[in-house]
Design an enzyme around this catalytic site. Structure first.
Site, mmCIF file in Angstrom:
data_model
loop_
_atom_site.group_PDB
_atom_site.id
_atom_site.type_symbol
_atom_site.label_atom_id
_atom_site.label_comp_id
_atom_site.label_asym_id
_atom_site.label_seq_id
_atom_site.Cartn_x
_atom_site.Cartn_y
_atom_site.Cartn_z
ATOM 1 N N THR A 135 1.035 -0.879 0.134
ATOM 2 C CA THR A 135 0.310 0.235 0.068
ATOM 3 C C THR A 135 0.678 0.962 0.099
ATOM 4 O O THR A 135 1.975 1.455 0.851
ATOM 5 C CB THR A 135 -0.585 0.030 1.565
ATOM 6 O OG1 THR A 135 -1.883 1.416 1.308
ATOM 7 C CG2 THR A 135 -0.185 -0.383 2.333
ATOM 8 N N ASP A 136 0.626 2.731 -0.706
ATOM 9 C CA ASP A 136 0.846 3.554 -0.505
ATOM 10 C C ASP A 136 0.978 4.067 1.213
ATOM 11 O O ASP A 136 1.829 5.182 1.317
ATOM 12 C CB ASP A 136 0.144 4.936 -1.637
ATOM 13 C CG ASP A 136 -0.636 4.850 -0.996
ATOM 14 O OD1 ASP A 136 -2.018 4.133 -0.070
ATOM 15 O OD2 ASP A 136 -1.446 5.836 -1.643
ATOM 16 N N GLU A 137 0.570 3.033 2.534
ATOM 17 C CA GLU A 137 -0.479 4.231 3.096
ATOM 18 C C GLU A 137 1.770 3.881 4.259
ATOM 19 O O GLU A 137 2.053 4.441 5.035
ATOM 20 C CB GLU A 137 -1.010 3.479 4.272
ATOM 21 C CG GLU A 137 -2.206 4.167 3.647
ATOM 22 C CD GLU A 137 -3.437 4.128 4.576
ATOM 23 O OE1 GLU A 137 -2.956 3.273 5.549
ATOM 24 O OE2 GLU A 137 -4.671 3.511 3.731
ATOM 25 N N TYR A 161 -1.786 -0.535 11.404
ATOM 26 C CA TYR A 161 -2.130 -0.776 9.809
ATOM 27 C C TYR A 161 -0.539 -0.975 8.936
ATOM 28 O O TYR A 161 -0.056 -1.662 8.413
ATOM 29 C CB TYR A 161 -3.094 -1.147 8.696
ATOM 30 C CG TYR A 161 -2.901 -1.236 7.700
ATOM 31 C CD1 TYR A 161 -3.461 -2.052 6.970
ATOM 32 C CD2 TYR A 161 -3.562 0.002 6.874
ATOM 33 C CE1 TYR A 161 -3.255 -2.520 5.768
ATOM 34 C CE2 TYR A 161 -3.152 -0.355 5.552
ATOM 35 C CZ TYR A 161 -2.963 -1.441 4.863
ATOM 36 O OH TYR A 161 -2.600 -1.425 3.842
ATOM 37 N N LYS A 165 2.414 -2.773 7.311
ATOM 38 C CA LYS A 165 2.340 -3.769 5.524
ATOM 39 C C LYS A 165 3.903 -3.237 5.509
ATOM 40 O O LYS A 165 4.871 -3.946 4.863
ATOM 41 C CB LYS A 165 1.442 -2.683 5.281
ATOM 42 C CG LYS A 165 -0.053 -3.135 5.459
ATOM 43 C CD LYS A 165 -0.374 -4.385 4.477
ATOM 44 C CE LYS A 165 0.341 -5.024 2.993
ATOM 45 N NZ LYS A 165 0.062 -5.762 2.627
#
Length: 357
Positions: A135-137, A161, A165
């Site tokens: 994810t870009d997060e 979260y 990741k």
């Protein structure tokens, strides 16, 4: 010659879209493993479940014996790991399952893949790929309106979260550098489209509006996200798995930076046109908007630079946000039976739209 794909988390939103595309548009074989947590739904695979090239097994990626057996039994050519806990608010309240699935689960898969790959010979070994979907997060929060996340952006996750990741991404890179495992990583922006679990922002807007319920918006709604139609995303995943440079990371974005409040208002305006209200007390769906307390550690802006995948693999999104969101709204209107199974559950709103698997 057909390939065999082992897809983890294939009963989730993005995973099921990937399974459907591979079965419907290629001659390849899909082995789909999924733990079937609350967000996994086999009905999302009903259109392909009877295809002889599609196989499903209920498996937890943290179970090393089951993972080893899957590799031995099916002899996959490509692994695409989409299995993840992805609900940010759930990660804040109870992070343990995120640590277990996203970190430990990725480790178990990597070790299973390493043992299997080490046993292969010739072209089978040379052509094996382990593709990890992220994810870009993991990049954290952009500080101004001009910068973009690139593949070189330092990691700075804000939530349990995104931290889990980020950890899994680091494991994948370590297994590539230490053991030579042929890996690929992709980091995507906010996904949307058909079959998305209705805790996410866009299905929440649509389904709450149709039920004349309040439409929740965190804070002032000025958080900016880049929106990516799910079929564009899975097309990119296939391109990376087939043609990506080993050891590389590719950012996948939709080139659609929009404030959350603008997303909400756009969906409301489209619904006003295609399903006008007949309620005396509410004339427009926008009247249902309700601003709620902002999330702890909420990132303000994400924006993807997807030029690398465009230049190297000639991938570009086919859908604009307008065309994609209209398709999505019409799908939910035409498939209310699919959505209705979730309406009485105790769902937790989440305004991210990642790999809900």
């Amino acid at each position: 010659m057909s390939k065999t794909y082992l897809i983890t988390g294939g009963a989730g939103f993005i995973g099921s879209a990937l399974c459907r595309m591979i079965i419907n548009e290629t001659n390849d074989i899909v082995i789909n493993i999924d733990k079937l947590t609350y967000a996994g739904n086999l009905e999302s695979l009903s259109l392909i479940e009877k295809n002889e090239r599609f196989n499903f097994e209920k498996i937890d990626i943290c179970n090393s014996d089951d993972i080893a057996n899957i590799f031995d039994t099916w002899q996959p050519d490509v692994v695409i790991n989409l299995a993840a806990e992805s609900h940010v608010d759930r990660s804040i309240k109870k992070p343990d399952s995120f640590i277990q699935t996203n970190i430990v689960g990725t480790y178990v898969l990597l070790e299973g893949a390493r043992g299997y790959w080490g046993s292969l010979k010739g072209a089978k070994r040379k052509n094996f790929r382990f593709h990890h979907v992220s994810t870009d997060e993991v990049y954290g929060d952009l500080e101004n309106d001009k910068t973009l996340f690139t593949e070189e952006t330092p990691y700075a996750p804000s939530s349990p979260y995104s931290a889990s990741k980020a950890s899994s991404d680091h494991l994948v890179r370590a297994w590539q550098r230490t053991y030579g495992l042929p890996t690929l990583i992709t980091n995507c922006s906010n996904n949307y489209g058909p079959f998305q679990f209705p805790e996410k922002l866009i299905p929440v807007i649509i389904l709450n509006a149709l039920q004349l319920k309040k439409i929740p918006v965190y804070g002032d709604g000025n958080q900016i996200r880049d929106w990516l139609y799910v079929e564009d995303h899975v097309r990119a995943l296939i391109a990376v798995a087939k043609h990506g440079a080993l050891g590389s990371t590719y950012n996948i974005g939709g080139y659609n930076e929009i404030k959350n409040i603008e997303v909400v208002r756009l969906i409301c305006s489209i619904l006003d046109k295609i399903k006008p209200l007949k309620n005396k007390n509410i004339k427009k769906y926008e009247e249902l908007i309700e601003f709620i307390e902002d999330r702890a550690g909420h990132d303000i802006r994400y924006a993807i630079d997807a030029s690398k995948i465009s230049k190297e693999l000639s991938w570009f999104p086919k859908e604009t946000f307008i065309t994609g969101i209209e398709k999505t709204i019409r799908w939910y209107l035409e498939n209310l039976n699919w959505s209705s199974q979730f309406l009485n559950l105790n769902l937790e709103f989440d305004n991210t739209n990642k790999e809900t698997l």
